[in-house]
Design an enzyme around this catalytic site. Structure first.
Site, mmCIF file in Angstrom:
data_model
loop_
_atom_site.group_PDB
_atom_site.id
_atom_site.type_symbol
_atom_site.label_atom_id
_atom_site.label_comp_id
_atom_site.label_asym_id
_atom_site.label_seq_id
_atom_site.Cartn_x
_atom_site.Cartn_y
_atom_site.Cartn_z
ATOM 1 N N SER A 138 0.690 -1.062 -0.136
ATOM 2 C CA SER A 138 -0.128 0.277 0.085
ATOM 3 C C SER A 138 0.886 1.198 0.005
ATOM 4 O O SER A 138 2.197 1.133 0.414
ATOM 5 C CB SER A 138 -0.824 0.226 1.126
ATOM 6 O OG SER A 138 -1.373 1.257 1.498
ATOM 7 N N TYR B 17 -2.562 0.329 10.714
ATOM 8 C CA TYR B 17 -2.562 -0.083 9.425
ATOM 9 C C TYR B 17 -1.269 0.146 8.681
ATOM 10 O O TYR B 17 -0.363 -0.819 8.204
ATOM 11 C CB TYR B 17 -3.529 0.360 8.395
ATOM 12 C CG TYR B 17 -3.650 0.028 7.227
ATOM 13 C CD1 TYR B 17 -4.145 -1.245 6.616
ATOM 14 C CD2 TYR B 17 -3.166 0.737 6.026
ATOM 15 C CE1 TYR B 17 -3.999 -1.507 5.334
ATOM 16 C CE2 TYR B 17 -3.146 0.430 4.699
ATOM 17 C CZ TYR B 17 -3.435 -0.681 4.313
ATOM 18 O OH TYR B 17 -3.488 -1.107 3.012
#
Length: 229
Positions: free
Chosen positions: A130, A143
């Protein structure tokens, strides 16, 4: 005649994982990893040489059973993931643990179990990371930390396993039009507009380009961002 190469894609029931399975299907037999057995069966029926591979990735015993019999694996794509958001003050231990269990520990354990099969094929491991694997920001701590850890894992695996014939690629997509992104938009309080984001198929094409790169090349890190419109 050589056997068609085998690919295992986690998170293959929807989103980026489903798109990756679709992109690999013309040239690979595909194992579709996930938890939603109905969605996996439907996806398998749509692809020429695919079958469901249902498993709970956070259960080490289930993983060990699921990989039994896989003695040669050409491509392993880690696409399954979760995104638990919240400030440091508001995020409890369970939120951080879930990010790590799915985004890091499941990736590590599945790869570890399949290393003999990957080595036998001179295989390729792809970790869908990501933009948060490069940059952390307020509200995304758990995250982002898990994605930083996933990047460190891929970098370490590459150094350890390149001498054994493996290639390891991290893909860093920006915001992508998936169900996860819709949920994130709700949490962040803005309107979801799929046209502003990358398409899952665009990320899948980057995966396909990496795994079909000529044997002299080792794609290591691929960053994708939505074009400004």
């Amino acid at each position: 005649m050589p056997e068609t190469p085998l690919a295992l894609v986690t998170g293959a029931s929807r989103g980026i994982g489903a798109a990756v399975a679709q992109a690999l299907a013309p040239t690979h037999r595909v194992l579709l990893g996930g938890r939603d057995t109905d969605a996996l069966a439907k996806r398998a029926a749509e692809l020429p040489d695919a079958r469901s591979w249902p498993v709970e990735l956070t259960d080490p015993h289930a993983l060990a059973s699921a990989v039994a019999g896989i003695d040669r694996l050409d491509v392993l794509v880690h696409s399954a993931g979760v995104c638990e958001l919240g400030t440091v003050e508001a995020s409890d231990t369970e939120s951080w643990r879930l990010n790590y269990e799915v985004n890091v520990l499941a990736v590590v354990e599945l790869t570890r179990l399949l290393l003999p099969a990957l080595r036998a094929a001179g295989g390729h491991v792809v970790v869908i990371n990501s933009g948060s694997g490069w940059n952390a920001r307020a509200g995304w701590g758990g995250y982002a930390a898990s994605k930083f850890a996933a990047r460190a894992f891929a970098d370490t695996l590459r150094q350890e396993e390149e001498p054994n014939g493996l290639r390891v690629t991290s893909i860093y997509p920006g915001r992508t039009a998936t169900e996860m992104q819709q949920a994130i938009a709700t949490v962040e309080g803005f309107e979801y507009d799929a046209d502003r984001y990358l398409r899952p198929e665009s990320v899948a094409e980057a995966v396909l380009a990496a795994v079909t790169a000529t044997s002299d090349a080792h794609p290591t890190d691929v960053t994708l961002r939505p074009r400004r419109r």
